[in-house]
Write an enzyme that holds these catalytic residues in place. Structure first.
Site, mmCIF file in Angstrom:
data_model
loop_
_atom_site.group_PDB
_atom_site.id
_atom_site.type_symbol
_atom_site.label_atom_id
_atom_site.label_comp_id
_atom_site.label_asym_id
_atom_site.label_seq_id
_atom_site.Cartn_x
_atom_site.Cartn_y
_atom_site.Cartn_z
ATOM 1 C CE LYS A 1 -3.932 1.213 2.343
ATOM 2 N NZ LYS A 1 -5.166 1.973 0.895
HETATM 3 C C1 LIG Z 1 -6.913 0.959 -4.243
HETATM 4 C C2 LIG Z 1 -7.540 0.247 -2.664
HETATM 5 N N1 LIG Z 1 -8.077 -1.635 -2.847
HETATM 6 C C3 LIG Z 1 -8.589 -1.812 -2.222
HETATM 7 C C4 LIG Z 1 -8.443 -1.142 -0.685
HETATM 8 C C5 LIG Z 1 -9.388 -2.155 0.090
HETATM 9 O O1 LIG Z 1 -8.398 -2.718 1.602
HETATM 10 P P1 LIG Z 1 -8.832 -2.887 2.391
HETATM 11 O O2 LIG Z 1 -10.176 -3.535 2.631
HETATM 12 O O3 LIG Z 1 -7.661 -3.318 3.173
HETATM 13 O O4 LIG Z 1 -8.693 -1.706 3.607
HETATM 14 C C6 LIG Z 1 -8.353 -0.174 -0.140
HETATM 15 C C7 LIG Z 1 -8.198 0.373 0.489
HETATM 16 O O5 LIG Z 1 -7.151 0.470 1.644
HETATM 17 C C8 LIG Z 1 -7.325 0.686 -1.495
HETATM 18 O O6 LIG Z 1 -6.830 1.867 -0.949
#
Ligand SMILES: Cc1ncc(COP(=O)(O)O)c(C=O)c1O
Length: 287
Positions: A157
């Site tokens: 991330k």
């Molecule tokens: C691009 C993207 N995809 C998916 C997610 C979902 O991730 P998570 O469920 O770990 O928050 C997020 C959120 O952080 C995101 O920014």
């Protein structure tokens, strides 16, 4: 209080100490600002308990390592500090933003001399999509696509990767939609600009294989909830045409939670029973 995010009351944990929110400024020569060398998390606290604190902090350290950054804190220490930040700010329902970034110790593409810094901020953040969370959000196919897995560290991330997420969100909102339907370089369905996607097709809940985009912690939680609730779920290839025959669609994410989709391009959807069941189960689990 002004509406600027740097002008709020509160306390942020930064580089090992608690500081006043407004004091947490960085130098203009900050590596993360110039080269996108930052990684972050979005986490929620519900009723005083941080949901999936360990999973998020493990992913934070994984993301930092993916960018050649090693930090001096363990997962357990970061989990404790996340809890402490909420307590310092008297928050029991909160959104937390841990971040690791390369600082101003060095400049240049060789990032290694710019040291990793760590902070955790927390504030109250209600429903990500506001009222739309109940009646559903609209998505539109957008321009910027997810690159093949060998092109970016997609499992991290990482701040730099979010450039196209922002551009896709801008395009969607400018066209009058709530969010983007993002495809990959092959033209396969991926996710929205900040959440993963599920579609009920022929009675089976289908979600794209996370082979070039973030495998969300909420996505993994919802897949497990489906198994617990005997809802047939499958990770598979989805193309935009498949979504035209879906009867329900929703997105999942820490910020978005389980949010129904009421429209993708010209196809409209009801907020159906499977979506409602999973929304309810997710709320129960997080609370
Ligand atoms: C691009 C993207 N995809 C998916 C997610 C979902 O991730 P998570 O469920 O770990 O928050 C997020 C959120 O952080 C995101 O920014």
């Amino acid at each position: 209080m002004s509406t600027y995010f740097d002008d709020r009351d509160g306390t942020i944990w930064i580089d090992g100490e608690f500081k006043d929110w407004r004091e947490c400024k960085l130098h203009v020569i900050t590596h993360g600002l110039h080269y996108g060398s930052s990684v972050f998390e979005g986490i929620r606290m519900y009723n005083g308990k941080i949901f999936k604190n360990r999973e998020h902090m493990e992913r934070l350290i994984f993301s930092a390592n993916a960018l050649d950054m090693n930090i001096d804190y363990s997962v357990d220490q970061l989990m404790d500090m996340a809890q402490a930040v909420c307590e310092k700010n008297n928050l029991t329902d909160a959104y937390l933003r841990p971040i690791i970034w390369r600082g101003s110790e060095a400049m240049g593409v060789d990032a290694r001399a710019a040291l990793p810094h760590v902070a955790i901020a927390a504030w109250y953040w209600g429903s990500y999509f506001g009222d739309a969370a109940e009646k559903g959000i609209s998505l539109v196919t957008v321009k910027w696509r997810k690159p093949p897995p060998g092109c970016v560290p997609f499992e991290a991330k990482c701040g730099g990767i979010y450039v196209t997420n922002s551009l896709n969100k801008h395009e969607a909102v400018d066209k009058g939609y709530n969010d983007a339907l993002v495809l990959d370089w092959r033209g396969q369905v991926c996710e929205s600009s900040g959440a993963n996607l599920f579609a009920l097709i022929d009675g089976v809940l289908k979600t794209p294989i996370a082979d070039c985009f973030l495998n969300g912690i909420t996505r993994q939680t919802v897949i497990q909830l489906c198994k617990d609730l005997d809802i047939a779920v499958e990770e598979c290839v989805l193309i935009p045409k498949d979504l035209e025959k879906a009867t329900e669609v929703f997105v999942t994410g820490t910020a978005a939670e389980v949010t129904p989709v009421s429209r993708i391009n010209d196809t409209v959807y009801k907020v159906g029973e499977v979506t409602k069941k999973l929304q309810e189960a997710y709320t129960k689990l997080t609370h």
